[in-house]
Design a protein around this motif. Structure first.
Motif, PDB file in Angstrom:
ATOM      1  N   LYS A 105      -5.552  16.115  -0.158  1.00 16.76           N
ATOM      2  CA  LYS A 105      -5.254  17.195  -1.099  1.00 16.76           C
ATOM      3  C   LYS A 105      -4.432  16.623  -2.252  1.00 16.76           C
ATOM      4  O   LYS A 105      -3.621  15.710  -2.058  1.00 16.76           O
ATOM      5  N   GLY A 106      -4.636  17.168  -3.426  1.00 17.07           N
ATOM      6  CA  GLY A 106      -3.938  16.688  -4.614  1.00 17.07           C
ATOM      7  C   GLY A 106      -3.252  17.806  -5.362  1.00 17.07           C
ATOM      8  O   GLY A 106      -3.567  18.056  -6.538  1.00 17.07           O
ATOM      9  N   LEU A 148       2.891   5.595  -7.852  1.00 14.46           N
ATOM     10  CA  LEU A 148       2.508   5.429  -9.241  1.00 14.46           C
ATOM     11  C   LEU A 148       2.715   3.976  -9.647  1.00 14.46           C
ATOM     12  O   LEU A 148       3.459   3.230  -8.989  1.00 14.46           O
ATOM     13  N   GLU A 149       2.063   3.558 -10.724  1.00 10.78           N
ATOM     14  CA  GLU A 149       2.152   2.152 -11.140  1.00 10.78           C
ATOM     15  C   GLU A 149       3.580   1.704 -11.408  1.00 10.78           C
ATOM     16  O   GLU A 149       3.937   0.555 -11.147  1.00 10.78           O
ATOM     17  N   GLN A 155       1.490   9.273  -6.355  1.00 12.02           N
ATOM     18  CA  GLN A 155       0.250   9.815  -6.884  1.00 12.02           C
ATOM     19  C   GLN A 155      -0.019  11.164  -6.218  1.00 12.02           C
ATOM     20  O   GLN A 155       0.467  11.448  -5.121  1.00 12.02           O
ATOM     21  N   LYS A 156      -0.800  12.009  -6.883  1.00 12.28           N
ATOM     22  CA  LYS A 156      -0.996  13.369  -6.389  1.00 12.28           C
ATOM     23  C   LYS A 156      -1.764  13.434  -5.080  1.00 12.28           C
ATOM     24  O   LYS A 156      -1.463  14.248  -4.206  1.00 12.28           O
ATOM     25  N   ASP A 157      -2.796  12.611  -4.925  1.00 15.42           N
ATOM     26  CA  ASP A 157      -3.639  12.711  -3.736  1.00 15.42           C
ATOM     27  C   ASP A 157      -2.903  12.217  -2.496  1.00 15.42           C
ATOM     28  O   ASP A 157      -2.474  11.051  -2.444  1.00 15.42           O
ATOM     29  N   ILE A 158      -2.757  13.090  -1.508  1.00 13.98           N
ATOM     30  CA  ILE A 158      -2.085  12.768  -0.250  1.00 13.98           C
ATOM     31  C   ILE A 158      -3.083  12.948   0.891  1.00 13.98           C
ATOM     32  O   ILE A 158      -3.686  14.013   1.035  1.00 13.98           O
ATOM     33  N   SER A 225       1.857   1.489  -1.060  1.00 12.99           N
ATOM     34  CA  SER A 225       1.398   2.532  -0.138  1.00 12.99           C
ATOM     35  C   SER A 225       2.311   2.598   1.076  1.00 12.99           C
ATOM     36  O   SER A 225       2.760   1.559   1.590  1.00 12.99           O
ATOM     37  N   TYR A 226       2.579   3.820   1.509  1.00 14.68           N
ATOM     38  CA  TYR A 226       3.456   4.069   2.659  1.00 14.68           C
ATOM     39  C   TYR A 226       2.878   5.233   3.457  1.00 14.68           C
ATOM     40  O   TYR A 226       1.961   5.921   3.013  1.00 14.68           O
TER      41      TYR A 226
END
Length: 250
Positions: A105-106, A148-149, A155-158, A225-226
């Motif tokens: 979901k984002g 984010l970079e 980032q929105k998508d989880i 990423s985590y």
């Protein structure tokens, strides 16, 4: 390993449910269903989401099942534990390959994404699947985040993931919801840091920084990423979560 989010898996600690737990729990009275729905709606409002009325059945099912402590631990092997003055600072584990039900979901906020994703997974767990039965709860629910970079936010998508119980690993039920995908995920080696309270971008970022301070510079861990593993219901005053750093080579 929000909401209604995975965190809401744990059952309503401060609420009484008088129904006996069986393979097919007895239906609740209308006023009991309304009480539970109102309780979950209050939880959801703290994450700026609303609980659809269609969630009444899954809420009832999970609440009654949780009274019987019907939760299965996602399997793992502990590699090492790092302690200071008798307190565990962080732990290294290996999670074996396995099948997970996943949804991405984002939404605008992290907590909105995990709440919306978990509500859909709840319906999958509670009979909206190809075998038409309650599948059983596993913990933790695991949310994957990408940075984010600039490294200053998510980032929105989880991606929110539910580990299929052992009895379904060989032949997983298929979801009726096309947004949910059954994925075979590879073995995962992680460094875990336990923290307590809510899980939002604002509460997770300090934990990321803290674990990097403990570990020091390392090329062995992913930096973009985590994972956040959630175990407890938001009604618990000091609920347990874990931040997972992911090793590049399991």
């Amino acid at each position: 390993m929000a909401l209604i989010s995975l965190e809401d898996l744990d059952g309503l600690e401060d609420e009484e449910v008088d129904n006996d737990i069986t393979d097919n729990p007895e239906p609740m009275e209308d006023d009991e269903q309304q009480r539970l729905y109102t309780h979950w709606q209050a939880i959801a409002s703290t994450h700026q989401v609303s609980v659809p009325r269609e969630m009444t059945g899954p809420i009832q099912e999970l609440t009654q099942r949780n009274q019987a402590q019907e939760r299965e631990q996602v399997p793992f092997s502990s590699i090492s534990r790092h302690e200071k003055l008798g307190e565990v600072l962080f732990e290294e584990r290996v999670y074996p390959a396995g099948k997970w039900a996943c949804i991405t979901k984002g939404e605008k906020l992290y907590e909105q994404s995990i709440s919306m994703g978990f509500m859909k997974l709840m319906k999958f767990i509670c009979k909206e699947n190809s075998v038409g039965r309650y599948l059983g709860m596993t913990v933790p629910i695991v949310n994957s985040i990408q940075m984010l970079e600039d490294g200053n936010g998510f980032q929105k998508d989880i991606l929110t993931a539910y580990y299929l119980p052992a009895e379904f690993q060989a032949n997983p039920p298929q979801p009726t919801d096309p947004d949910i995908t059954i994925l075979q995920r590879e073995a995962l080696r992680v460094i875990t840091l336990t923290f307590f309270g809510t899980t939002t971008e604002e509460t997770i970022m300090p934990q990321i920084n803290l674990l990097w301070e403990m570990l020091g510079p390392s090329e062995e861990m992913h930096r973009n990423s985590y994972m956040v593993a959630v175990y407890d219901n938001p009604g618990v005053s000091c609920r347990r979560n874990e931040l997972w750093f992911i090793r590049r080579d399991p």
